[in-house]
Design an enzyme around this catalytic site. Structure first.
Site, PDB file in Angstrom:
ATOM      1  N   ASP A  28       0.821  -1.207   0.000  1.00 33.71           N
ATOM      2  CA  ASP A  28       0.000   0.000   0.000  1.00 33.71           C
ATOM      3  C   ASP A  28       0.862   1.267   0.000  1.00 33.71           C
ATOM      4  OD1 ASP A  28      -2.122   1.714   0.332  1.00 33.71           O
ATOM      5  OD2 ASP A  28      -2.957   0.693   2.067  1.00 33.71           O
ATOM      6  N   ASP A  84     -10.473   4.010  -1.564  1.00 30.75           N
ATOM      7  CA  ASP A  84     -11.116   2.971  -0.739  1.00 30.75           C
ATOM      8  C   ASP A  84     -12.627   2.846  -0.914  1.00 30.75           C
ATOM      9  OD1 ASP A  84      -8.569   2.854   0.225  1.00 30.75           O
ATOM     10  OD2 ASP A  84      -9.156   2.821   2.334  1.00 30.75           O
TER      11      ASP A  84
HETATM   12  C1  GLA Z   1      -5.532   2.032   2.799  1.00 32.94           C
HETATM   13  C2  GLA Z   1      -6.015   0.897   1.905  1.00 32.94           C
HETATM   14  C3  GLA Z   1      -7.055   0.085   2.666  1.00 32.94           C
HETATM   15  C4  GLA Z   1      -6.437  -0.455   3.953  1.00 32.94           C
HETATM   16  C5  GLA Z   1      -5.880   0.688   4.782  1.00 32.94           C
HETATM   17  C6  GLA Z   1      -5.083   0.202   5.965  1.00 32.94           C
HETATM   18  O1  GLA Z   1      -6.550   2.938   3.101  1.00 32.94           O
HETATM   19  O2  GLA Z   1      -6.536   1.376   0.703  1.00 32.94           O
HETATM   20  O3  GLA Z   1      -7.539  -0.977   1.870  1.00 32.94           O
HETATM   21  O4  GLA Z   1      -5.433  -1.371   3.625  1.00 32.94           O
HETATM   22  O5  GLA Z   1      -5.018   1.524   4.011  1.00 32.94           O
HETATM   23  O6  GLA Z   1      -4.504   1.226   6.692  1.00 32.94           O
END
Ligand code: GLA
Length: 427
Positions: free
Chosen positions: A177, A248
């Site tokens: 990520d 997200d």
């Molecule tokens: C980001 C990702 C999510 C999750 C969070 C965890 O927002 O897009 O899917 O993994 O981080 O902190």
């Protein structure tokens, strides 16, 4: 909280860049809805790559991930409970294999740079062994920056070391990520130069891809950088097995529908071993209605999206379980042709999606994104636009019953509900 603030900051940027990326993809990717595919040969090819390593993600990965419901509350006990439920509910038999720990498992690095777990995960190797003993696989999470999105230790400068650590634990899947890599590396090293920033980002993902390969262990590589810089164009070549295409997801209809709309034009980038990822499932989360849960799951099947349940498995309601366990819809998602579906046409607020399946079959999902359409003013299905000629006998994948499709037939749909059917070839 720092982590959340950071997340919001990067997502607003992600979304604006995503618009540009969508437009580009739409221009480049405008292609006729076609019945032909060469993907079958690929899907049917040997399960080993030329290097002799097992090929992963030949169909979209299926499993569970801790983030959407548990977020920071994930711990060893919860992951074991999820694994137990995957087996006892029949999810394992239905194809859900990966048990994925998302952010917040990370502790501190020791003097040699070796990363340790935090107190929520006393022994990651033992946890991996437990998950494996159930016939399941285990996934973990990190990022290329100094910190993860929730502010825990990231992999910057320790990529090889972390990849080796994951392999030593028996990890089968890594979600990587971007988050703090944006301000800490991209913006610091290449201020005001977006193109140079993107190069740094691609290089960071390439570095981890190589580190994973060097372990010799087959590990699914999941890129999470919100679709920046047309990730679908470069991720497959470096060995990316899936890549997030947007910011997200939330357990809200508007967010789910907006994400779905952003998938248009991306279908040509998906195939066995490399998939577009519109984010993990929210089925059973928040206040989604049953219709919305059904539609969400149907569309993820049409989109050949990873099916990573994100709900509280030990407390799953029976009606949610029957959505996640719908074998006919899962079969569409896992179809061996590996050809992602697309939106064929829209009529007002009703969208008609279709996906070509092995053996000449076709899955169709009619989605009412607006308000109810009852017999006074039902939606009329245009079979010709789907390439279907004359009356077709099909299976309704949500009732399990046979259904006859006729040209112009009225379809009554409640708000946010779906009619999903499968027509066996030869239409
Ligand atoms: C980001 C990702 C999510 C999750 C969070 C965890 O927002 O897009 O899917 O993994 O981080 O902190």
């Amino acid at each position: 909280m720092g982590g959340i603030e950071f997340r919001l900051k990067s997502f607003s940027k992600g979304e604006s860049m995503r618009v540009i990326a969508t437009l580009t993809a739409a221009v480049v990717g405008l292609s006729l809805f076609s019945f032909t595919s060469q993907m079958g040969a690929q899907a049917a090819s040997a399960a080993k790559s030329t290097s002799g390593m097992e090929k992963v993600a030949q169909t979209p990965p299926m499993g569970w991930n801790s983030w959407n419901y548990f977020a920071e509350r994930v711990d060893d006990k919860g992951v074991r409970a999820a694994a137990d439920e995957i087996v006892s509910t029949g999810m394992k038999d239905a194809g859900y294999v990966y048990v994925n720990i998302d952010d917040t498992w990370e502790g501190e690095r020791d003097a040699s740079g070796v990363l340790h777990t935090n107190s929520k995960f006393p022994d990651m190797k033992a946890l991996a062994d437990y998950v494996h003993s159930k016939g399941l696989k285990i996934g973990i999470y990190s990022g290329p920056g100094p910190k993860t999105c929730a502010g825990y230790a990231g992999s910057l400068g320790h990529e090889e070391q972390d990849a080796q650590l994951y392999a030593s634990w028996g990890i089968d899947y890594l979600k990587y990520d971007l988050c703090s890599f944006i301000p800490e590396v991209m913006e610091k090293q290449a201020p005001n130069d977006k193109a140079a920033q993107m190069k740094l980002m691609v290089a960071a993902y390439d570095k981890m891809a190589n580190a994973l390969k060097a372990t010799g262990r087959p590990i699914v590589f999941s890129l999470c950088q919100y679709g920046w810089d047309a990730v679908w164009e470069w991720a497959p070549a470096m060995g990316g097995n899936l890549w997030r295409t947007t910011g997200d997801i939330d357990p809200k209809w508007d967010r789910i529908y907006s994400i779905v709309s952003q998938q248009e034009g991306l279908e040509k980038y998906a195939g066995p071993g490399h998939w577009n990822d519109p984010d993990m499932l929210e089925v059973g989360n928040g206040k989604l209605t049953l219709a919305e849960n059904r539609t969400h799951f149907s569309l993820w099947a049409i989109l050949a999206a990873p099916l990573l349940a994100g709900n509280d498995l030990p407390n799953m309601k029976p009606e949610i379980k029957s959505i996640l366990l719908n074998k006919d819809v899962i079969a569409v998602n896992q179809d061996r042709l590996g050809k992602q579906g697309s939106r064929v046409y829209s009529d007002g607020e009703v969208d008609v999606w279709a996906r070509h399946l092995a053996g000449g079959a076709l899955a169709v999902a009619v989605v009412n994104a607006g308000s109810d359409r009852y017999s006074t003013h039902p939606f009329h299905l245009n079979l010709a636009k789907l390439g279907l000629h004359g009356t077709q006998s099909a299976k309704d994948l949500w009732t399990g019953k046979k259904i006859e499709l006729t040209e112009g037939m009225p379809v009554e749909l409640a708000s946010h509900d779906v009619l999903m059917v499968r027509v066996e070839g030869k239409q």
